[in-house]
Every structure is written in structure tokens, then in C-alpha cells.
Motif scaffolding. Structure first.
Motif, PDB file in Angstrom:
ATOM      1  N   SER A 306     -17.341  25.064  27.866  1.00  0.00           N
ATOM      2  CA  SER A 306     -18.122  25.771  28.892  1.00  0.00           C
ATOM      3  C   SER A 306     -17.314  26.877  29.557  1.00  0.00           C
ATOM      4  O   SER A 306     -17.819  27.988  29.773  1.00  0.00           O
ATOM      5  CB  SER A 306     -18.621  24.771  29.944  1.00  0.00           C
ATOM      6  OG  SER A 306     -19.552  23.868  29.373  1.00  0.00           O
ATOM      7  N   GLU A 307     -16.060  26.593  29.880  1.00  0.00           N
ATOM      8  CA  GLU A 307     -15.236  27.609  30.540  1.00  0.00           C
ATOM      9  C   GLU A 307     -14.988  28.808  29.636  1.00  0.00           C
ATOM     10  O   GLU A 307     -15.068  29.966  30.074  1.00  0.00           O
ATOM     11  CB  GLU A 307     -13.906  26.988  30.969  1.00  0.00           C
ATOM     12  CG  GLU A 307     -14.030  25.986  32.114  1.00  0.00           C
ATOM     13  CD  GLU A 307     -12.699  25.347  32.472  1.00  0.00           C
ATOM     14  OE1 GLU A 307     -11.697  25.625  31.762  1.00  0.00           O
ATOM     15  OE2 GLU A 307     -12.649  24.570  33.440  1.00  0.00           O
ATOM     16  N   LEU A 308     -14.682  28.551  28.369  1.00  0.00           N
ATOM     17  CA  LEU A 308     -14.375  29.646  27.452  1.00  0.00           C
ATOM     18  C   LEU A 308     -15.615  30.435  27.067  1.00  0.00           C
ATOM     19  O   LEU A 308     -15.527  31.639  26.785  1.00  0.00           O
ATOM     20  CB  LEU A 308     -13.679  29.104  26.197  1.00  0.00           C
ATOM     21  CG  LEU A 308     -12.249  28.605  26.410  1.00  0.00           C
ATOM     22  CD1 LEU A 308     -11.763  27.861  25.189  1.00  0.00           C
ATOM     23  CD2 LEU A 308     -11.319  29.768  26.729  1.00  0.00           C
ATOM     24  N   GLU A 309     -16.761  29.783  27.034  1.00  0.00           N
ATOM     25  CA  GLU A 309     -17.990  30.520  26.743  1.00  0.00           C
ATOM     26  C   GLU A 309     -18.292  31.490  27.887  1.00  0.00           C
ATOM     27  O   GLU A 309     -18.787  32.601  27.659  1.00  0.00           O
ATOM     28  CB  GLU A 309     -19.156  29.556  26.516  1.00  0.00           C
ATOM     29  CG  GLU A 309     -20.428  30.215  26.012  1.00  0.00           C
ATOM     30  CD  GLU A 309     -20.330  30.771  24.596  1.00  0.00           C
ATOM     31  OE1 GLU A 309     -21.298  31.431  24.154  1.00  0.00           O
ATOM     32  OE2 GLU A 309     -19.291  30.567  23.908  1.00  0.00           O
ATOM     33  N   ALA A 310     -17.976  31.085  29.115  1.00  0.00           N
ATOM     34  CA  ALA A 310     -18.196  31.960  30.268  1.00  0.00           C
ATOM     35  C   ALA A 310     -17.114  33.027  30.383  1.00  0.00           C
ATOM     36  O   ALA A 310     -17.388  34.182  30.730  1.00  0.00           O
ATOM     37  CB  ALA A 310     -18.245  31.129  31.544  1.00  0.00           C
ATOM     38  N   ARG A 311     -15.854  32.647  30.062  1.00  0.00           N
ATOM     39  CA  ARG A 311     -14.724  33.566  30.208  1.00  0.00           C
ATOM     40  C   ARG A 311     -13.813  33.427  28.997  1.00  0.00           C
ATOM     41  O   ARG A 311     -12.807  32.692  29.033  1.00  0.00           O
ATOM     42  CB  ARG A 311     -13.953  33.263  31.500  1.00  0.00           C
ATOM     43  CG  ARG A 311     -14.749  33.531  32.778  1.00  0.00           C
ATOM     44  CD  ARG A 311     -13.965  33.158  34.019  1.00  0.00           C
ATOM     45  NE  ARG A 311     -13.681  31.721  34.050  1.00  0.00           N
ATOM     46  CZ  ARG A 311     -14.551  30.793  34.435  1.00  0.00           C
ATOM     47  NH1 ARG A 311     -15.760  31.137  34.822  1.00  0.00           N
ATOM     48  NH2 ARG A 311     -14.207  29.518  34.435  1.00  0.00           N
ATOM     49  N   PRO A 312     -14.132  34.120  27.898  1.00  0.00           N
ATOM     50  CA  PRO A 312     -13.318  34.000  26.685  1.00  0.00           C
ATOM     51  C   PRO A 312     -11.872  34.447  26.926  1.00  0.00           C
ATOM     52  O   PRO A 312     -11.594  35.292  27.776  1.00  0.00           O
ATOM     53  CB  PRO A 312     -14.018  34.926  25.698  1.00  0.00           C
ATOM     54  CG  PRO A 312     -15.410  35.064  26.203  1.00  0.00           C
ATOM     55  CD  PRO A 312     -15.304  34.991  27.696  1.00  0.00           C
ATOM     56  N   VAL A 313     -10.977  33.844  26.147  1.00  0.00           N
ATOM     57  CA  VAL A 313      -9.563  34.198  26.176  1.00  0.00           C
ATOM     58  C   VAL A 313      -9.239  34.969  24.899  1.00  0.00           C
ATOM     59  O   VAL A 313      -9.592  34.536  23.792  1.00  0.00           O
ATOM     60  CB  VAL A 313      -8.687  32.927  26.264  1.00  0.00           C
ATOM     61  CG1 VAL A 313      -7.223  33.265  26.051  1.00  0.00           C
ATOM     62  CG2 VAL A 313      -8.894  32.236  27.601  1.00  0.00           C
ATOM     63  N   THR A 314      -8.589  36.104  25.048  1.00  0.00           N
ATOM     64  CA  THR A 314      -8.229  36.920  23.894  1.00  0.00           C
ATOM     65  C   THR A 314      -6.719  36.873  23.696  1.00  0.00           C
ATOM     66  O   THR A 314      -5.946  37.004  24.655  1.00  0.00           O
ATOM     67  CB  THR A 314      -8.671  38.377  24.088  1.00  0.00           C
ATOM     68  OG1 THR A 314     -10.089  38.413  24.251  1.00  0.00           O
ATOM     69  CG2 THR A 314      -8.299  39.225  22.884  1.00  0.00           C
ATOM     70  N   THR A 315      -6.299  36.673  22.450  1.00  0.00           N
ATOM     71  CA  THR A 315      -4.883  36.650  22.127  1.00  0.00           C
ATOM     72  C   THR A 315      -4.678  37.274  20.760  1.00  0.00           C
ATOM     73  O   THR A 315      -5.652  37.643  20.085  1.00  0.00           O
ATOM     74  CB  THR A 315      -4.338  35.208  22.157  1.00  0.00           C
ATOM     75  OG1 THR A 315      -2.917  35.227  22.018  1.00  0.00           O
ATOM     76  CG2 THR A 315      -4.935  34.355  21.044  1.00  0.00           C
ATOM     77  N   THR A 316      -3.447  37.428  20.351  1.00  0.00           N
ATOM     78  CA  THR A 316      -3.127  37.905  19.004  1.00  0.00           C
ATOM     79  C   THR A 316      -2.170  36.918  18.360  1.00  0.00           C
ATOM     80  O   THR A 316      -1.357  36.281  19.042  1.00  0.00           O
ATOM     81  CB  THR A 316      -2.501  39.309  19.012  1.00  0.00           C
ATOM     82  OG1 THR A 316      -1.304  39.285  19.795  1.00  0.00           O
ATOM     83  CG2 THR A 316      -3.470  40.339  19.560  1.00  0.00           C
ATOM     84  N   VAL A 317      -2.286  36.800  17.046  1.00  0.00           N
ATOM     85  CA  VAL A 317      -1.411  35.897  16.297  1.00  0.00           C
ATOM     86  C   VAL A 317      -0.945  36.600  15.038  1.00  0.00           C
ATOM     87  O   VAL A 317      -1.538  37.580  14.587  1.00  0.00           O
ATOM     88  CB  VAL A 317      -2.142  34.581  15.921  1.00  0.00           C
ATOM     89  CG1 VAL A 317      -2.570  33.826  17.170  1.00  0.00           C
ATOM     90  CG2 VAL A 317      -3.349  34.853  15.035  1.00  0.00           C
ATOM     91  N   THR A 318       0.114  36.078  14.463  1.00  0.00           N
ATOM     92  CA  THR A 318       0.650  36.613  13.205  1.00  0.00           C
ATOM     93  C   THR A 318       0.142  35.767  12.053  1.00  0.00           C
ATOM     94  O   THR A 318       0.160  34.534  12.124  1.00  0.00           O
ATOM     95  CB  THR A 318       2.185  36.592  13.231  1.00  0.00           C
ATOM     96  OG1 THR A 318       2.633  37.385  14.334  1.00  0.00           O
ATOM     97  CG2 THR A 318       2.749  37.160  11.936  1.00  0.00           C
ATOM     98  N   VAL A 319      -0.327  36.458  11.008  1.00  0.00           N
ATOM     99  CA  VAL A 319      -0.842  35.786   9.821  1.00  0.00           C
ATOM    100  C   VAL A 319       0.035  36.179   8.631  1.00  0.00           C
ATOM    101  O   VAL A 319       0.376  37.353   8.482  1.00  0.00           O
ATOM    102  CB  VAL A 319      -2.312  36.194   9.552  1.00  0.00           C
ATOM    103  CG1 VAL A 319      -2.808  35.604   8.239  1.00  0.00           C
ATOM    104  CG2 VAL A 319      -3.199  35.731  10.699  1.00  0.00           C
ATOM    105  N   PRO A 320       0.436  35.224   7.799  1.00  0.00           N
ATOM    106  CA  PRO A 320       1.280  35.548   6.649  1.00  0.00           C
ATOM    107  C   PRO A 320       0.681  36.672   5.795  1.00  0.00           C
ATOM    108  O   PRO A 320      -0.529  36.720   5.571  1.00  0.00           O
ATOM    109  CB  PRO A 320       1.332  34.226   5.858  1.00  0.00           C
ATOM    110  CG  PRO A 320       1.114  33.178   6.898  1.00  0.00           C
ATOM    111  CD  PRO A 320       0.163  33.777   7.900  1.00  0.00           C
ATOM    112  N   ASP A 321       1.554  37.567   5.348  1.00  0.00           N
ATOM    113  CA  ASP A 321       1.195  38.663   4.436  1.00  0.00           C
ATOM    114  C   ASP A 321       0.308  39.731   5.079  1.00  0.00           C
ATOM    115  O   ASP A 321      -0.269  40.556   4.373  1.00  0.00           O
ATOM    116  CB  ASP A 321       0.501  38.128   3.162  1.00  0.00           C
ATOM    117  CG  ASP A 321       1.380  37.148   2.408  1.00  0.00           C
ATOM    118  OD1 ASP A 321       2.595  37.388   2.353  1.00  0.00           O
ATOM    119  OD2 ASP A 321       0.848  36.153   1.886  1.00  0.00           O
TER     120      ASP A 321
END
Length: 530
Positions: A306-321
Motif C-alpha cells: 500500500s505504501e509503495l503503490e501510493a509513493r513508489p521508490v525509484t533506485t538504480t541497480v547494476t546488471v551483469p553485461d
């Protein structure tokens, strides 16, 4: 836009796995006889080495098919192709070709009735699942038959749509339930539709009715009097229709990760998520170390959605290749999607949710991106078959309102933006309007009533096809055994030696599969953060 097979997880490379709760077995109707069967080649030659035409189908021995990943056991396989009409209602229509690979039994003295494997998905290629079948010992004393379903990777035509897979990865950076995301979803579907149309494919011919006829044609052209069927995930959906439409020649059926065609759609997908999640949460509650370190885990998850649907969190991650970081928007929809797949690596789920609750989304974001951007998630699934089934057999018989009601029943606390997009089936009704195929006959939703001996396997942590689906399907299968394997997720045969033992014993003796191993199963040791 995704298939029912779980996305490949960076820590779990198999395509299709399984899940919790007390092991429950369906009633076995006694009195099953021994089931003598013969696998005839017509000349005494090994299975799959003789060309034969039966009706409008032709089998031709030949080279083994290409595969997206190496399958070393193809070196000992007998291979060929089955040529069938694309649309059997059009007598002079075009033909399509399906790849066939037959793995000989490991034992010198083989049982006379082979096992044919029905792949998951929809849209997975059976030939790619050979390693899973062999790891489970299905080839102990029976030949194993694998045929690429129409449209899949080693079939001709191949109806994969890499643009769909690329969009599914990119969509991690979008708000899941935003109307703008839905519009992009449908644009990707239209591009796939146009690609399939450019290949001259008849989109209306990619469904369970035609696929069931393909398997019956394969059995007859191979000269097999009776064989056994084993289907996983979507392959259970196809197996139940195959049993109903072409029962002749089937000795026994095993299905794992059960999805009955009569209830397939978004509502039961919500139900599956609830059952699988609850199974995992209950296992944590019953393990003192987990319950102490992560109390009220279920409440934490529901609150986070419920919290994230109201206020999404944005981040970045590293993906192989990938040279650039990947953007991940963690909202309620993506969190539900993550947990649906993360039941396959259940031991780490409580710790991941706890980290998220304390402001650290990285572990969950990395797992989401690792699955969607994995090479195994690109260009492998036959979306032409996926949409053929969803849009002719599911959406015509389940409204968007039905899906919403199912979502609200399963998760009454979820925000109103969520129930219309069931896990794995986001924007499905919009996509199907774009795909534009006619509805299959209403009989495609009939329950399967049969006295063919059937083993129905479910996983207690299965958040993709509800554990209760096995007992539901077994009600109209008079000679059936329904078993829930605790503490395993979707497709128990992939992850549980107990499930493998039961399956092999079932094909040996369909009247008395060996289920003794269930008594010794234990929950996973959940990861406890320092």
C-alpha cells in the motif's frame, strides 16, 4: 504479456520450479489395474527413426533442433520433425513444422510406454526443458519425447517477439499501474502482432485445440499405441485439454503446477498469489528464529504494498553485461510481482522485505532487474502462442470486473489501482483487444472428466498456480491422486527430489505412487540478518 513460467532468477537458473503448508494428498480411488502399453515403431526400429504419414500429419527423422542454450543430451537423442496443418479447419491451408527430440531410456530394458513432456509457459520450448526432465530421472527406463509446441523457439514458424521481452525489462522503470504504462504495453503488443502477421501466421490457430491435435498426431505418426503425459505449469492446462479432446492412447498423466482451463485467468492468478504468499509467511511464523527476527511478516508485506503503490521508490541497480545502471521503480505492483517469483528462493524473502521496510530496496530491485534483463529472459518465449491462448481461451470468458473481484477477494487491503492487473497478466484485456483473435468455442472452458490415472502435484509456496488448484481439478478425475509438496514453489518437479520420486513411481505404478517422502520434508532455513 509475461508467461506463467516464472522469470529466470539470477540465483535460480531453471525456467520452471515449486512450494509450503502441510502435505495434503487427494483420495486415491482403488482398483486401478496394471496398464500394459506398447510403443510400436511399426518395424521394430527405435522410436522416432521411421518416417510415417498418418492423415494430414507427417513425421520425418532428421537433425536435432537448434536450442537457445546448450542441451548436451541432444547428442544421444533421436530427432525429427512433425509437419501438420496450421489450421485444421482450412483443408488447403499452409503447413507448419514442429521439432521433435526423443531421449532414449537410460536402462537397457526399457518400459514399452514412453513419456511425452508438455512444456510450461505458455510459449516455452519443450526441447529446452530436457535437462529438467533428466535431472528428475524421468528417463530411467522410459524413452522421453519432447516436441516444440507450435510457434515456440525450435518450431517453424517461430513466433517469439523479442520486443516484448525488451519492454518487460524496460517497464521496471515505469509505474506499474499507470495508464501511460498500459498504453506502452499495448503498443508493444501491437508490434508483436504485426511481426507475427508478417510471417504469414494465422494467429487464431495457436491454441490448446490445435496443440492437443498436434500431440495426438505425433503419437500416431511415431506408431505409439499408448504413452504417458507429463506437463508442467501451462503444460498442465494443455494436458487437461488434451485428455478431454484426445483421450485415446493416453496411459497415465502427471501434471505439476496445476492450472485448470475452466478457471484460468486473472482471478485465479490473484488467488494463487495469496495462497503462495500465505504459505511462505506461515512457514516463517512457525520457525522461531524467523518469527523472532521478522515478526508479523505478512502485515509488513501488505503495508509495504500500500505504501509503495501510493509513493513508489525509484533506485538504480547494476546488471551483469550491461554498461549502464538499470532504473527500477518499486511500487505495489512490482513488489507483488517480485514476491510471486521470489517464492522460488524463499529463504531470503523475510530478510529482503525487512530491508525494504527499513529503507533499503536494493536487494529486491537487483532481483527484479536480474530476472528481467537475464539473457534467458530475452527472445525465448513464443508470445504468438501466449496471446493465442490468453486472448482466445481466457479473456473472452473472464471480464475485467471478474479479475478485479478476484483481486479484492484475495487482497482486500490493496489500493484500488491494483486489482485489475493480476500478477503476470498486466493489461491483459487491453492487449487482447489489440491481438484481435476470435474466441475459442465455449467448450474450451469445460472441466476435464476422465478416468485416466492422474497425479496432480502442487507446491505449498506456489504463488503462480494456486496449491488448491490440484484438488479442484482432481474432483472430476476419478482415478487421481492430488498432492501438495510443502515448502516448494511453482513446479515442484524442478526443485524437490521427493516430487521426482513420486512422479517416477507414479509412471511405474499409476495405482500406487510412492508418497512416503512427504513425511520427512522440512521448511527452509530462512536467512537471518545480523
Amino acid at each position: 504479456m509475461t508467461s506463467l513460467s516464472p522469470p529466470r532468477h539470477p540465483r535460480s537458473p531453471r525456467r520452471l520450479p515449486a512450494a509450503l503448508a502441510g502435505a495434503t494428498a487427494g483420495a486415491l480411488v482403488l482398483g486401478l489395474a496394471a496398464f500394459p502399453a506398447r510403443a510400436e515403431s511399426g518395424t521394430g526400429a527405435p522410436l522416432g527413426t521411421v518416417a510415417r504419414t498418418v492423415g494430414d500429419a507427417h513425421y520425418e527423422p532428421g537433425p536435432c533442433p537448434r536450442t537457445a542454450d546448450p542441451v548436451p543430451d541432444l547428442a544421444r537423442a533421436r530427432c525429427g520433425t512433425l509437419t501438420v496443418p496450421e489450421n485444421r479447419s482450412r483443408h488447403k491451408g499452409r503447413k507448419i513444422t514442429l521439432a521433435v527430440a526423443i531421449i532414449p531410456a537410460a536402462a537397457k530394458r526399457r518400459a514399452p510406454d514412453p513419456i511425452v513432456w508438455l512444456a510450461g509457459g505458455p510459449g516455452d520450448d519443450a526441447v529446452s526443458e530436457i535437462p529438467m526432465a533428466l535431472a528428475g530421472g524421468l528417463d530411467r527406463d522410459r524413452d522421453l519425447v519432447f516436441m516444440s509446441q507450435r510457434g515456440t523457439y525450435s518450431a517453424d514458424p517461430e513466433l517469439t517477439c523479442p520486443n516484448i521481452d525488451a519492454f518487460n525489462a524496460r517497464a521496471l522503470g515505469l509505474v506499474s499501474n499507470a495508464p501511460s504504462t498500459g498504453r506502452l504495453h499495448v503498443e508493444a503488443t501491437r508490434e508483436c502482432r504485426d511481426r507475427v502477421a508478417s510471417q504469414g501466421a494465422d494467429r487464431s490457430a495457436y491454441n490448446d485445440i490445435e496443440s492437443s491435435a498436434d500431440y495426438d498426431a505425433l503419437r500416431r505418426t511415431l506408431g505409439v499405441a499408448k504413452w504417458n503425459v507429463f506437463g508442467i505449469s501451462y503444460g498442465t492446462h494443455l494436458a487437461l485439454n488434451y485428455m478431454r479432446l484426445h483421450p485415446k492412447g493416453i496411459r497415465a498423466v502427471g501434471i505439476d503446477g496445476v492450472l485448470p482451463p475452466s478457471i484460468a485467468g486473472g482471478a485465479v492468478t490473484w488467488k494463487a498469489a495469496r495462497e503462495g504468499f500465505d504459505g511462505l509467511f506461515k512457514a516463517c511464523e512457525e520457525q522461531p528464529a524467523c518469527a523472532t527476527r521478522y515478526p508479523h511478516l505478512k502485515d509488513t508485506f501488505l503495508r509495504l504494498v500500500s505504501e509503495l503503490e501510493a509513493r513508489p521508490v525509484t533506485t538504480t541497480v547494476t546488471v551483469p553485461d550491461r554498461p549502464e545502471p538499470v532504473k527500477v521503480v518499486l511500487d505495489g505492483g512490482n513488489l507483488v510481482g517480485w514476491l510471486t517469483s521470489a517464492t522460488h528462493v524463499a529463504a531470503g524473502v523475510p530478510r529482503s522485505l525487512d530491508e525494504l521496510a527499513h529503507g533499503n530496496p536494493q536487494r529486491i530491485a537487483e532481483q527484479l532487474a536480474g530476472g528481467k534483463y537475464s539473457p534467458q529472459a530475452m527472445g525465448r518465449v513464443a508470445h504468438g502462442l501466449v496471446y493465442g491462448i490468453f486472448c482466445s481461451q481466457w479473456t473472452p470468458y473472464e471480464s475485467r470486473a471478474d479479475v478485479i473481484r478476484g483481486g479484492r477477494r484475495a487482497f482486500p487491503s490493496f489500493p484500488r489501482s491494483m486489482p485489475a492487473n493480476a500478477p503476470q497478466l498486466a493489461w491483459l484485456h487491453d492487449d487482447c483487444r489489440a491481438w484481435d483473435v476470435p474466441a475459442a468455442p465455449p467448450s474450451i472452458r469445460d472441466v476435464t472428466r476422465s478416468d485416466i490415472p492422474t497425479l496432480l502435484l502442487s507446491g505449498g509456496f506456489d504463488a503462480q498456480t494456486a496449491p488448491s488448484n490440484g484438488a479442484y481439478a482432481a474432483r472430476t478425475l476419478s482415478r487421481s491422486v492430488a498432492v501438495t509438496v510443502p515448502y516448494v514453489a511453482h513446479v515442484v518437479f524442478a526443485d524437490s527430489t521427493c516430487a521426482q520420486t513420486m512422479t517416477v513411481s507414479f509412471f511405474d505404478r499409476p495405482d500406487a505412487p510412492d508418497t512416503r517422502c512427504l513425511a520427512g520434508l522440512r521448511p527452509p532455513a530462512f536467512e537471518i540478518a545480523p
